[in-house]
Design an enzyme around this catalytic site. Sequence first.
Site, PDB file in Angstrom:
ATOM      1  N   ASN A   1      -4.581 -75.071 -16.488  1.00 51.46           N
ATOM      2  CA  ASN A   1      -2.977 -73.957 -16.528  1.00 51.46           C
ATOM      3  C   ASN A   1      -2.078 -74.202 -16.436  1.00 51.46           C
ATOM      4  O   ASN A   1      -1.881 -75.146 -15.831  1.00 51.46           O
ATOM      5  CB  ASN A   1      -3.162 -72.645 -15.865  1.00 51.46           C
ATOM      6  CG  ASN A   1      -3.660 -72.680 -14.682  1.00 51.46           C
ATOM      7  OD1 ASN A   1      -2.641 -72.916 -14.226  1.00 51.46           O
ATOM      8  ND2 ASN A   1      -4.825 -72.174 -15.088  1.00 51.46           N
ATOM      9  N   ARG A   2      -1.092 -73.618 -17.060  1.00 46.85           N
ATOM     10  CA  ARG A   2       0.662 -74.109 -16.548  1.00 46.85           C
ATOM     11  C   ARG A   2       0.731 -73.499 -14.843  1.00 46.85           C
ATOM     12  O   ARG A   2       2.351 -73.615 -14.637  1.00 46.85           O
ATOM     13  CB  ARG A   2       1.232 -73.032 -17.127  1.00 46.85           C
ATOM     14  CG  ARG A   2       1.436 -73.909 -19.138  1.00 46.85           C
ATOM     15  CD  ARG A   2       1.935 -72.768 -19.748  1.00 46.85           C
ATOM     16  NE  ARG A   2       3.412 -72.338 -19.467  1.00 46.85           N
ATOM     17  CZ  ARG A   2       4.340 -71.771 -19.825  1.00 46.85           C
ATOM     18  NH1 ARG A   2       4.015 -71.172 -20.426  1.00 46.85           N
ATOM     19  NH2 ARG A   2       5.820 -72.146 -19.256  1.00 46.85           N
TER      20      ARG A   2
END
Length: 412
Positions: A207-208
Amino acid sequence: MRVVVGVGGGIAAYKSCSLIRSFTENGHHVRVVPTQSALEFVGRATFEALSGSPVHTGVFSDVPEVPHVRLGKEADLLVVAPATADLMARLAGGRADDLLAATLLTARCPVLLAPAMHTEMWEHPATVANVETLRSRGVTVLEPASGRLTGRDTGAGRLPEPDEIYGLAMLLAERADALPRDLVGRKLVITAGGTREPLDPVRFLGNRSSGKQGYALARVAAQRGADVTLIAGFTTELADPAAVDVVRVKTAQQMQTVVRKFAPDADAIVMAAAVADFRPATIAGSKIKKGANEPDSIPLVRNDDILAGLVDARTAGEIESSTVIVGFAAETGDEHGDVLTYARAKLARKGCDLLVVNAVGDGKAFEVDHNDGWLLGSDGSEAALGEGSKALLAGRVLDAVVAVFESASNQR
């Protein structure tokens, strides 16, 4: 903002150059006030070139301008890095025997000292007493980092990195009382960053998350006196916070194992990490290649819910009943409900004491230096955290944790 950067006479004085540059590059007017000993390590011309202002060490320089009074009275922020044992002893004694000491006596703005010295000097009873004296007068004295010191020595007493000093200084500029010593004696476990679930030797599900919010929580908690263990997944090349024990993990399962290891001794657990909900059912031993043998789909299995598991462990007596558990929720709204609708449902489902809610997307929360959101309590309370730096948000979350501690103490 008018910033005075004081520089003590220690080998770490060279790091003050990066700190000065951070202030000037962000538009602040800087006056550098070194001690005479500091000029043995970094020359006057360097400080003048970086700050764009004249540099003096004595009270008899530029007498008509009365700098020993004017600089402190006009400053919006005063930062000393490094603050040596000798300098702090002089400040604790109220000395005014050079321009820096006199400036500190006249300052009425937030004052931050970043100590740097050998471990034996930092731990000496005289230094300990001087630090306590300065803190009792409203001066923010940072906990130093641990690491390589002068020569071959290592230990506590290393100057925190300039970026960390700058961030904490700007936090004090945002909120002058942001670093009270109200977590002394408390043990906090904080998670940060994203987890990565391997698919093959090359690819992963991730994920970011940058880890910046979790690191800010750890950094601020440590400077408020807590004993902090930071369990870090993947981050964007963040330096370890000063006075924090960092344990690194990669996957959600590894994070769960390490969190459960430290949880029984924790007064509070803050789950700021972005933990993957799913992982590939199998991990390929070699890179999955395009072509005739490429899979039509990749089966996923659900990872255990670490936050809900902590609440269950507390209920079962595996974790102290007084342990405060804080969750984080990165949410988006849709046609069925807004961010808070989903957040309230998540709080009820997870059973934690506090839930920090961030609306994500469009440059919000992930991979940026600022944040905002809401704080939901298991008692039904809801409060907007307001927009600001991630350090400022961290302080507001820790304020809420301290409030839970105090409420529990009052009920006993």
